[in-house]
Write a protein that holds these residues in place. Structure first.
Motif, PDB file in Angstrom:
ATOM      1  N   PHE A   1       0.723  -1.311  -0.044  1.00  0.00           N
ATOM      2  CA  PHE A   1      -0.161   0.057  -0.001  1.00  0.00           C
ATOM      3  C   PHE A   1       0.929   1.160   0.112  1.00  0.00           C
ATOM      4  O   PHE A   1       0.624   2.181  -0.778  1.00  0.00           O
ATOM      5  CB  PHE A   1      -0.879  -0.180   1.281  1.00  0.00           C
ATOM      6  CG  PHE A   1      -1.814   0.996   1.290  1.00  0.00           C
ATOM      7  CD1 PHE A   1      -2.807   1.318   0.603  1.00  0.00           C
ATOM      8  CD2 PHE A   1      -1.538   2.209   2.270  1.00  0.00           C
ATOM      9  CE1 PHE A   1      -3.829   2.515   0.542  1.00  0.00           C
ATOM     10  CE2 PHE A   1      -2.652   3.298   2.341  1.00  0.00           C
ATOM     11  CZ  PHE A   1      -3.455   3.558   1.512  1.00  0.00           C
ATOM     12  N   ARG A   2       1.964   1.138   0.823  1.00  0.00           N
ATOM     13  CA  ARG A   2       2.674   2.409   0.781  1.00  0.00           C
ATOM     14  C   ARG A   2       3.722   2.489  -0.475  1.00  0.00           C
ATOM     15  O   ARG A   2       3.883   3.673  -0.866  1.00  0.00           O
ATOM     16  CB  ARG A   2       3.927   2.340   1.892  1.00  0.00           C
ATOM     17  CG  ARG A   2       3.239   2.157   3.310  1.00  0.00           C
ATOM     18  CD  ARG A   2       2.944   3.447   3.865  1.00  0.00           C
ATOM     19  NE  ARG A   2       4.081   4.441   4.327  1.00  0.00           N
ATOM     20  CZ  ARG A   2       4.102   5.626   4.599  1.00  0.00           C
ATOM     21  NH1 ARG A   2       3.197   6.185   4.352  1.00  0.00           N
ATOM     22  NH2 ARG A   2       5.125   6.095   5.073  1.00  0.00           N
TER      23      ARG A   2
ATOM     24  N   ILE B   1       2.491   1.810  -3.256  1.00  0.00           N
ATOM     25  CA  ILE B   1       1.401   2.486  -4.489  1.00  0.00           C
ATOM     26  C   ILE B   1       1.226   3.820  -4.328  1.00  0.00           C
ATOM     27  O   ILE B   1       1.138   4.492  -5.214  1.00  0.00           O
ATOM     28  CB  ILE B   1       0.098   1.621  -4.398  1.00  0.00           C
ATOM     29  CG1 ILE B   1       0.137   0.173  -4.749  1.00  0.00           C
ATOM     30  CG2 ILE B   1      -0.896   2.407  -4.969  1.00  0.00           C
ATOM     31  CD1 ILE B   1      -0.986  -0.754  -4.706  1.00  0.00           C
ATOM     32  N   GLN B   2       1.399   4.306  -3.028  1.00  0.00           N
ATOM     33  CA  GLN B   2       0.930   5.855  -2.998  1.00  0.00           C
ATOM     34  C   GLN B   2       2.209   6.769  -3.390  1.00  0.00           C
ATOM     35  O   GLN B   2       3.205   6.504  -3.384  1.00  0.00           O
ATOM     36  CB  GLN B   2       0.837   6.176  -1.453  1.00  0.00           C
ATOM     37  CG  GLN B   2      -0.598   5.688  -0.835  1.00  0.00           C
ATOM     38  CD  GLN B   2      -0.692   6.231   0.570  1.00  0.00           C
ATOM     39  OE1 GLN B   2       0.201   6.518   1.425  1.00  0.00           O
ATOM     40  NE2 GLN B   2      -1.910   6.016   1.056  1.00  0.00           N
TER      41      GLN B   2
END
Length: 81
Positions: A77-78, A80-81
């Motif tokens: 998730f980190r 992708i950001q």
């Protein structure tokens, strides 16, 4: 009066209903060596205690896998950001 021992209390080679009785005559006359003296509750409790550690180890293993999966998902998730 002589106390009769039920046949169900006699020890069997295999601990099941189909197992052969070790020594039927000695059991029925009251020799404790050939009789089952533990109750159902004690036997079930003892068999449960042997598997409690296995269940605990499996639970800790699943917990560790879930924790690593959560950390991996957070890292993705980190990224992708």
């Amino acid at each position: 009066l002589e106390t009769a021992t039920p046949e169900a209390c006699c020890q069997r080679e295999l601990q099941s209903r189909e197992g052969m009785i070790v020594n039927k005559e000695a059991c029925l006359t009251g020799i404790e060596r050939f009789q089952n003296r533990q109750g159902c509750y004690t036997v079930i409790l003892n068999s449960f205690e042997t598997y409690v550690y296995l269940a605990g180890a499996l639970a800790i293993g699943v917990l560790a896998i879930e924790l690593f999966a959560m950390i991996f998902a957070m890292c993705l998730f980190r990224g992708i950001q």
